[in-house]
Scaffold this active site. Structure first.
Site, PDB file in Angstrom:
ATOM      1  N   ASN A   6       0.873  -1.179   0.000  1.00 45.81           N
ATOM      2  CA  ASN A   6       0.000   0.000   0.000  1.00 45.81           C
ATOM      3  C   ASN A   6       0.908   1.225   0.000  1.00 45.81           C
ATOM      4  O   ASN A   6       1.509   1.551   1.020  1.00 45.81           O
ATOM      5  CB  ASN A   6      -0.887  -0.047   1.269  1.00 45.81           C
ATOM      6  N   LYS A   8       0.082   4.297  -0.306  1.00 48.29           N
ATOM      7  CA  LYS A   8      -0.551   5.504   0.241  1.00 48.29           C
ATOM      8  C   LYS A   8      -0.290   6.673  -0.714  1.00 48.29           C
ATOM      9  O   LYS A   8      -0.241   6.456  -1.920  1.00 48.29           O
ATOM     10  CB  LYS A   8      -0.053   5.747   1.670  1.00 48.29           C
ATOM     11  N   HIS A  90      -9.364   1.014   5.347  1.00 46.51           N
ATOM     12  CA  HIS A  90      -8.072   1.304   5.985  1.00 46.51           C
ATOM     13  C   HIS A  90      -8.276   2.346   7.084  1.00 46.51           C
ATOM     14  O   HIS A  90      -9.071   3.267   6.933  1.00 46.51           O
ATOM     15  CB  HIS A  90      -7.077   1.812   4.933  1.00 46.51           C
ATOM     16  N   GLU A  92      -6.609   4.802   7.989  1.00 45.75           N
ATOM     17  CA  GLU A  92      -6.346   6.193   7.600  1.00 45.75           C
ATOM     18  C   GLU A  92      -7.542   6.799   6.871  1.00 45.75           C
ATOM     19  O   GLU A  92      -7.697   8.013   6.819  1.00 45.75           O
ATOM     20  CB  GLU A  92      -5.067   6.256   6.744  1.00 45.75           C
ATOM     21  N   GLU A 162      -4.994  -4.818  10.983  1.00 46.31           N
ATOM     22  CA  GLU A 162      -3.966  -3.794  11.140  1.00 46.31           C
ATOM     23  C   GLU A 162      -4.194  -3.018  12.436  1.00 46.31           C
ATOM     24  O   GLU A 162      -4.986  -2.074  12.467  1.00 46.31           O
ATOM     25  CB  GLU A 162      -4.019  -2.809   9.972  1.00 46.31           C
ATOM     26  N   GLY A 168       2.822   2.420  10.602  1.00 49.76           N
ATOM     27  CA  GLY A 168       3.762   3.510  10.353  1.00 49.76           C
ATOM     28  C   GLY A 168       4.487   3.989  11.599  1.00 49.76           C
ATOM     29  O   GLY A 168       5.120   5.041  11.593  1.00 49.76           O
ATOM     30  N   SER A 208       3.765  -1.988  10.253  1.00 50.37           N
ATOM     31  CA  SER A 208       5.225  -2.056  10.377  1.00 50.37           C
ATOM     32  C   SER A 208       5.791  -3.445  10.105  1.00 50.37           C
ATOM     33  O   SER A 208       6.778  -3.860  10.707  1.00 50.37           O
ATOM     34  CB  SER A 208       5.679  -1.543  11.752  1.00 50.37           C
TER      35      SER A 208
HETATM   36  P1  PGA Z   1       3.073   0.323   7.528  1.00 49.44           P
HETATM   37  O1  PGA Z   1       1.602   0.519   6.927  1.00 49.44           O
HETATM   38  O2  PGA Z   1       3.587  -0.982   6.990  1.00 49.44           O
HETATM   39  O3  PGA Z   1       3.859   1.508   7.033  1.00 49.44           O
HETATM   40  O4  PGA Z   1       2.941   0.307   9.012  1.00 49.44           O
HETATM   41  C1  PGA Z   1       0.726  -0.560   6.813  1.00 49.44           C
HETATM   42  C2  PGA Z   1      -0.599  -0.078   6.276  1.00 49.44           C
HETATM   43  O5  PGA Z   1      -1.035   1.015   6.652  1.00 49.44           O
HETATM   44  O6  PGA Z   1      -1.246  -0.778   5.477  1.00 49.44           O
END
Ligand code: PGA
Length: 256
Positions: A6, A8, A90, A92, A162, A168, A208
């Protein structure tokens, strides 16, 4: 196993095409591993028109069909551009862009109606975990987002767990925390459908996940791959996560 990247809101269009070329030159996806990348939406049509070394995913989709919806793009439009998978729910988007449970459920429906596969995201906040309500939170998300679907649709559903506190942040759920939640999700799916349907649904871990921890996470019995943010931006890093999935598949085959 499915390893999904992803991106983003990262990368220019040229960088995205360079990634695809560089990734194609690395080792092919190992046996038993599917690879998907979800680049920024403006690049989907052009990327979908080329031969890509991965499945093409979208990070978002409209909750509605076509019509007077300025700025929205429908699931059918994505399908027409060569998109195969759509990430929905997601955190976000749930937290920052108004995707409440009802909207998420509508988006899931639109994706499936268009014949695409949905990568349904769920996960608890740090507060939820500290209050020990993380299982309730994830179950509620599943109930409102996917557990209403007919069993026949479930072969186009992927669930990505997640934990928000791990996205992140560099903080990763331990393999035990991931396995515990994945086993619970598998159990709820078995209750809602049956054990066979539940077993066939890929359950991805996200938050992460990177080359340094992917082997341990992917070795968990109920972890069937990862949704990778930061570690999907560089071709070598991402390939290292894909290779870890390949090792997990090989280990499982030799134990069977
Ligand atoms: P990340 O993001 O691997 O940077 O923690 C995962 C995600 O948001 O799908």
């Amino acid at each position: 196993m499915l390893v999904a990247g992803n991106w983003k809101s990262n990368k220019s269009f040229n960088e995205s095409m360079e990634f695809a070329n560089a990734f194609a030159k690395l080792d092919a996806a190992p046996e038993g591993v599917e690879v998907m990348i979800a680049p920024p939406a403006p690049y989907l049509a052009a990327m979908g028109a080329t031969s890509l070394p991965f499945r093409l995913g979208s990070q978002n989709v409209s909750a509605t069909g076509p019509g007077a919806q300025t700025g929205e793009f429908t699931a059918d439009m994505l399908a027409g551009c060569g998109v195969q998978d759509v990430i929905v729910g997601h955190s976000e988007r749930r937290d920052g862009h108004g995707d409440d449970d009802e909207t998420v459920a509508e988006k899931v429906n639109r994706v499936l109606e268009a014949g695409l596969r949905v990568v349904f995201c769920c996960g608890e906040s740090l507060q939820d975990r500290q209050a020990d309500v993380h299982f309730d939170k994830v179950l509620r998300q599943l109930e409102s987002g996917i557990l209403h679907l007919p069993a026949a649709a479930m072969d186009r559903v992927v669930v990505a767990y997640e934990p928000i506190w791990a996205i992140g942040t560099g903080l990763t759920a331990t393999a035990e925390q991931a396995q515990e939640m994945h086993a619970a999700i598998r159990g709820w799916l078995a209750e809602g459908y049956d054990a066979e349907v539940a077993r066939a649904i890929p359950l991805l871990y996200g938050g992460s996940c990177k080359p340094a921890n992917a082997d341990e996470l992917f070795a968990c019995a109920d972890v069937d791959g990862g949704l990778i943010g930061g570690a999907s931006l560089d071709p070598e890093n991402f390939q290292a996560v894909v290779a870890a999935a390949g090792r997990a598949v090989a280990a499982e085959a030799s134990n069977a």
